[in-house]
Design a protein around this motif. Structure first.
Motif, PDB file in Angstrom:
ATOM      1  N   GLU A 188      -3.970  -4.561  -3.035  1.00 33.98           N
ATOM      2  CA  GLU A 188      -4.081  -3.194  -2.502  1.00 33.98           C
ATOM      3  C   GLU A 188      -4.318  -2.184  -3.623  1.00 33.98           C
ATOM      4  OE1 GLU A 188      -4.729  -3.669   0.368  1.00 33.98           O
ATOM      5  OE2 GLU A 188      -3.754  -5.609   0.514  1.00 33.98           O
ATOM      6  N   ILE A 248       1.394  -5.312   3.172  1.00 30.10           N
ATOM      7  CA  ILE A 248       0.896  -3.930   3.237  1.00 30.10           C
ATOM      8  C   ILE A 248       2.079  -2.975   3.225  1.00 30.10           C
ATOM      9  CG2 ILE A 248      -0.401  -2.219   4.571  1.00 30.10           C
ATOM     10  CD1 ILE A 248      -2.247  -4.343   3.615  1.00 30.10           C
ATOM     11  N   LYS A 271      -7.042   8.000   8.060  1.00 27.14           N
ATOM     12  CA  LYS A 271      -7.316   7.515   6.701  1.00 27.14           C
ATOM     13  C   LYS A 271      -6.535   8.278   5.634  1.00 27.14           C
ATOM     14  CE  LYS A 271      -9.089   4.612   4.056  1.00 27.14           C
ATOM     15  NZ  LYS A 271      -8.667   3.228   4.115  1.00 27.14           N
ATOM     16  N   CYS A 285       0.836  -1.202   0.000  1.00 27.69           N
ATOM     17  CA  CYS A 285       0.000   0.000   0.000  1.00 27.69           C
ATOM     18  C   CYS A 285       0.868   1.248   0.000  1.00 27.69           C
ATOM     19  CB  CYS A 285      -0.886  -0.030   1.240  1.00 27.69           C
ATOM     20  SG  CYS A 285      -1.780   1.507   1.521  1.00 27.69           S
ATOM     21  N   GLU A 324     -14.444   3.646   5.283  1.00 28.39           N
ATOM     22  CA  GLU A 324     -14.360   3.185   6.670  1.00 28.39           C
ATOM     23  C   GLU A 324     -15.358   3.921   7.558  1.00 28.39           C
ATOM     24  OE1 GLU A 324     -12.648   0.823   5.951  1.00 28.39           O
ATOM     25  OE2 GLU A 324     -10.913   1.389   4.771  1.00 28.39           O
ATOM     26  N   PHE A 351      -6.465   0.741  11.685  1.00 24.98           N
ATOM     27  CA  PHE A 351      -7.085  -0.571  11.851  1.00 24.98           C
ATOM     28  C   PHE A 351      -6.428  -1.638  10.974  1.00 24.98           C
ATOM     29  CE2 PHE A 351      -8.996   1.642   8.392  1.00 24.98           C
ATOM     30  CZ  PHE A 351      -9.038   0.693   7.398  1.00 24.98           C
ATOM     31  N   CYS A 352      -5.581  -1.204  10.043  1.00 22.77           N
ATOM     32  CA  CYS A 352      -5.080  -2.091   8.979  1.00 22.77           C
ATOM     33  C   CYS A 352      -3.809  -2.815   9.427  1.00 22.77           C
ATOM     34  CB  CYS A 352      -4.818  -1.257   7.741  1.00 22.77           C
ATOM     35  SG  CYS A 352      -4.146  -2.185   6.350  1.00 22.77           S
ATOM     36  N   ARG A 391      -7.649   4.062  -3.322  1.00 27.04           N
ATOM     37  CA  ARG A 391      -7.854   4.908  -2.140  1.00 27.04           C
ATOM     38  C   ARG A 391      -8.585   6.153  -2.598  1.00 27.04           C
ATOM     39  NH1 ARG A 391      -5.580   5.639   2.361  1.00 27.04           N
ATOM     40  NH2 ARG A 391      -5.113   7.806   1.919  1.00 27.04           N
ATOM     41  N   TRP A 434      -0.031   4.075   1.165  1.00 23.88           N
ATOM     42  CA  TRP A 434      -0.356   4.912   2.317  1.00 23.88           C
ATOM     43  C   TRP A 434       0.166   4.298   3.612  1.00 23.88           C
ATOM     44  CZ3 TRP A 434      -1.144   9.469   4.032  1.00 23.88           C
ATOM     45  CH2 TRP A 434      -1.793   9.700   5.241  1.00 23.88           C
ATOM     46  N   GLN A 435      -0.197   3.076   3.893  1.00 24.41           N
ATOM     47  CA  GLN A 435       0.345   2.293   5.020  1.00 24.41           C
ATOM     48  C   GLN A 435       0.115   2.886   6.400  1.00 24.41           C
ATOM     49  OE1 GLN A 435       4.570   1.788   4.343  1.00 24.41           O
ATOM     50  NE2 GLN A 435       4.280   1.333   2.204  1.00 24.41           N
ATOM     51  N   ARG A 436      -0.903   3.676   6.569  1.00 21.85           N
ATOM     52  CA  ARG A 436      -1.046   4.311   7.885  1.00 21.85           C
ATOM     53  C   ARG A 436      -2.371   4.079   8.587  1.00 21.85           C
ATOM     54  NH1 ARG A 436       1.243  10.344   7.603  1.00 21.85           N
ATOM     55  NH2 ARG A 436       0.131  10.378   9.589  1.00 21.85           N
ATOM     56  N   CYS A 437      -3.355   3.509   7.922  1.00 22.01           N
ATOM     57  CA  CYS A 437      -4.663   3.375   8.569  1.00 22.01           C
ATOM     58  C   CYS A 437      -4.525   2.558   9.868  1.00 22.01           C
ATOM     59  CB  CYS A 437      -5.659   2.708   7.640  1.00 22.01           C
ATOM     60  SG  CYS A 437      -5.910   3.657   6.135  1.00 22.01           S
ATOM     61  N   THR A 477      -0.836  -2.990   8.948  1.00 25.41           N
ATOM     62  CA  THR A 477       0.257  -2.266   8.294  1.00 25.41           C
ATOM     63  C   THR A 477       1.637  -2.810   8.650  1.00 25.41           C
ATOM     64  OG1 THR A 477       0.169  -0.672  10.087  1.00 25.41           O
ATOM     65  CG2 THR A 477      -1.010  -0.092   8.085  1.00 25.41           C
TER      66      THR A 477
HETATM   67  S1  SF4 Z   1      -6.585   0.223   4.809  1.00 24.41           S
HETATM   68 FE1  SF4 Z   1      -5.969   0.299   2.679  1.00 24.41          FE
HETATM   69  S2  SF4 Z   1      -5.224   2.405   2.426  1.00 24.41           S
HETATM   70 FE2  SF4 Z   1      -5.233   2.041   4.604  1.00 24.41          FE
HETATM   71  S3  SF4 Z   1      -3.183   1.324   5.076  1.00 24.41           S
HETATM   72 FE3  SF4 Z   1      -4.429  -0.517   4.744  1.00 24.41          FE
HETATM   73  S4  SF4 Z   1      -4.135  -1.039   2.570  1.00 24.41           S
HETATM   74 FE4  SF4 Z   1      -3.431   1.110   2.880  1.00 24.41          FE
END
Ligand code: SF4
Length: 725
Positions: free
Chosen positions: A503, A471, A569, A456, A557, A463-464, A531, A458-461, A466
């Motif tokens: 992703e 990711i 997000k 990904c 989300e 809940f994900c 995204r 972005w890699q910062r959400c 990461t």
């Molecule tokens: S939820 Fe999606 S956008 Fe956010 S960090 Fe995970 S893979 Fe990346």
């Protein structure tokens, strides 16, 4: 190879997130001949491996049941390409669709009805009158089901378009609860509804199978809940042993596949099993057991896939390792290479030793197994080769090997694309089980699945997951190779629809693909995950649409300013609204992933997010959505923050047991329970029935939900302020 991770964060499971008596009677794999024969025409490029052991190895790649019905899941096709490019003798089988087609066959249904009659007496005591009547209706229509099933499947696979008229007339077409819902009060359908009616017959049969012979059966997953709740692998083994469908349909299929590939002398046979979703695990266990029976110790059984990479990362369940020799993580290429080197070098060393009865002169067995987990030779605990920090600092040779496999993994991630030329697209079914256009697109087309990027950007959400490789390791794929793979598959199958999985598609790669596509004589049609960030300008969306982009799916989300902020997000509510409007203006369908129950999320915020979703659907800014209950996971950023001491209010609850360990609980999560039924029923009405005029409170009539707040957000006002309406 998913061995990759089309799995958990994306795809259909986010939407909803078979021995018989005479084995080859229940299914035949005429196309598997094509698979073998087809492979001969493809190039094979032997390439040296690290240790110089480069024997052609027999590899059997299986996608265990059950995955989506409309298209091949890409994992084994990635792996097949990778192994053939390195000179190995690779045989991919999508045993998921093969098993499903054997179940939904005239012979298969006869066997199911026979077994259902056998068990009917014992089940009746637990069934109420309505259920008993329903079951009796199935038995009454047994001949209709058995006579029509193959025509229905042929129709859904695109083979027999004329059958739509038979479905519309309806004579001889069996009917259950699902078909009655499609037929409606009129008791008949228009010709355009024929795919929905055909799908409903399969769904009725699925209900029947689940209610009589096997409670774990669903067409796109098997016993999915068991891996999720099991604290030990023994629970999975019991499920496999007790599965009538797997024992009677999948087991003979496996016997047939393995007997097509006898082992040569004592050469090892690599058996790779891909488990992208928990609903494939039970069948993978059966495949492993069957492979062991066919090949004995010569079988090197490797389990990989998104589920494995996510949920079995630190498993210490020894029983698991008595069924599988290795777990392979992430892309899986580095893991496979290191396992092959390890196995072949050990075999070479043993052979040399036996021949000379002296100290062998073959190179040392590579010690570095990359991205892999296996049972330690001492038999005590599974040993782990860490993915990032091997013993490298103390052992330069180990470090060199490890680095070699890491480079091969990254190179393959960029260069390898699934090669579908040997896949049998005539077996896949074009399912129509929802009136929603975005849901239809998901299931009713035989998409060719590829990945545009790994990881990904972005890699910062919060809940994900990461912290996991698939990711946090962001890497673009080689676009010219991707286009060549798409071209090859299109040339073979006359399919030009592409689904970019895993992703998010990077906007700049979408732009360049769209530009290339516009200049093609026969352009591709494509869709995939994105995204909703500000890179998606009106100009890019228009360009992408003109270049073949028809739909996107992505995570909103929590559809509130505060919610987007707490999960980090990476875009504001205003930016989200503008982005959605840009897609809509370009005519691109949009599906949104939603979550609720994030730790610390207020009930008011959930209500406001739901209200925003209602308005987005009403205004056509999104076409479909799905609510996911938030689950705290070990590899999420949130849990990482907690471990680092920066989430004082979070109190994780760790599972007991030695099996899957990624899903955690947390103190206070039950507070969000009342929302599940409210949000699910609201979304079904808003997105599937178009009843967006019904407010959220309409769905709060249950006892538990009366104390939930109603929305306060003025969603329309926010849309006006963003300039999107
Ligand atoms: S939820 Fe999606 S956008 Fe956010 S960090 Fe995970 S893979 Fe990346």
């Amino acid at each position: 190879m998913d061995f990759q991770s089309t799995a958990l964060p994306t795809e259909l499971q986010r939407l909803n997130k078979a021995h018989l008596y005479l084995k080859s009677l229940f299914w035949s794999i005429p196309k598997s001949e094509n698979v073998s024969n087809g492979q001969e025409k493809f190039r094979q490029i032997p390439s040296p491996t690290l240790s110089g052991y480069n024997k052609r190895m027999q590899c059997i790649l299986l996608q265990p049941p059950f995955t989506q019905l409309n298209a091949p899941y890409p994992a084994i096709w990635y792996l097949d390409r990778f192994l053939r490019d390195r000179g190995h003798d690779s045989h991919p089988y999508d045993s998921s669709i093969m098993c499903l087609r054997s179940i939904f066959s005239a012979v298969g249904l006869r066997a199911i009805f026979a077994q259902a009659r056998l068990v009917a007496g014992t089940k009746q005591k637990q069934q109420n009158t309505v259920v008993r009547q329903r079951i009796a209706d199935y038995f009454r229509q047994e001949d209709d089901y058995c006579h029509s099933i193959e025509a229905i499947c042929a129709y859904l696979s695109g083979e027999d378009p004329g059958f739509a008229y038979r479905l519309a007339v309806g004579a001889g077409i069996p009917s259950g609860m699902r078909t009655e819902a499609v037929l409606g009060e009129a008791g008949g359908i228009q010709i355009d509804d024929a795919p929905a009616l055909a799908t409903a017959v399969l769904n009725d049969l699925s209900d029947f199978i689940r209610g009589t012979v096997d409670s774990g059966f669903e067409t796109v997953r098997y016993a999915e809940r068991i891996p999720a709740s099991a604290s030990s692998f023994e629970t999975i083994l019991n499920a496999v042993n007790n599965s009538w469908i797997l024992q009677n349909f999948y087991r003979p299929l496996l016997d047939d596949i393995f007997s097509r590939h006898p082992r040569h002398d004592s050469e090892p046979v690599l058996v790779c099993l891909s488990v992208p979703f928990p609903g494939c695990l039970a069948a993978a266990v059966m495949a492993a057991q069957c492979a062991r029976q066919h090949y004995g110790p010569a079988a090197i059984i490797i389990l990989g896939g998104g589920y494995v990479s996510t949920e079995l990362r630190t498993t210490e369940d020894q029983l698991l390792f008595r069924n599988f020799d290795y777990l392979a993580y992430d892309g899986g290429y580095g893991a496979l290479l290191s396992i092959i080197d390890h196995v072949q070098s050990k075999a070479a060393k043993a052979a040399a030793s036996a021949a000379t009865r002296a100290t062998p002169t073959t190179p040392a067995v590579p010690t570095a197994l990359y991205g892999t987990r296996w049972l330690d030779s001492s038999g005590l605990q599974p040993s782990v080769v860490p993915l990032q920090n091997p013993v490298a600092e103390q052992d330069p040779d180990y470090a060199r090997q490890f680095q070699h496999y890491r480079e091969k993994e990254n190179q393959a991630i960029a260069e390898i694309h699934p090669d579908y030329r040997a896949a049998d697209f005539s077996q896949y079914l074009r399912i129509v089980d929802s009136p929603n256009p975005m849901h239809r697109l998901w299931n009713n087309t035989p998409w060719l699945k590829y990945r545009m990027a790994y990881g990904c950007y972005w890699q910062r959400c919060a809940f994900c997951d990461t912290q996991l490789h698939y990711i946090k390791h962001y890497q673009l794929t080689d676009q010219s190779r991707l286009l060549q793979a798409m071209e090859d598959a299109a040339g073979e199958h006359k399919l030009y629809g592409i689904h970019f999985v895993d992703e998010a598609m990077p906007p700049r790669l979408v732009r360049s693909l769209a530009a290339i596509n516009r200049s093609r004589k026969r352009p591709f049609t494509f869709w995939g995950n994105i995204r909703f960030d500000k890179s998606w300008t009106a100009e890019l969306c228009a360009e992408a649409a003109a270049g073949g982009l028809v739909a996107v799916s992505g995570g909103i989300e929590i559809a509130s300013g505060k919610g987007l902020q707490i999960i980090d997000k990476g875009f504001t509510l205003n930016q989200l609204l503008v982005c959605l409007a840009n897609f809509k203006q370009a005519g691109i369908l949009v599906h949104a992933y939603l979550i609720y129950g994030f730790p610390g999320q207020s009930h008011q915020d959930i209500a406001d997010s739901a209200e925003m979703v209602r308005v987005l659907l009403a205004e056509g800014l999104i076409d479909s959505a799905f609510w996911h209950r938030f689950i705290l996971t070990t590899y999420s950023r949130l849990h990482g923050d907690y471990k680092a001491g920066s989430c004082k209010n979070l109190q994780p609850l760790y599972p007991s047991g030695s099996f899957a360990e990624n899903d955690l609980g947390f103190q206070g999560e039950a507070d969000y329970d009342p929302w599940t039924a409210v949000l699910d029923s609201a979304l079904a009405a808003w997105a599937d029935e178009g009843q967006t005029e019904l407010p959220l409170r309409h769905f709060m009539k249950g006892q538990q939900s009366t104390r939930l707040p109603t929305p306060r957000v003025q969603a329309l006002k926010l849309l006006r302020e963003a300039g999107v309406i």
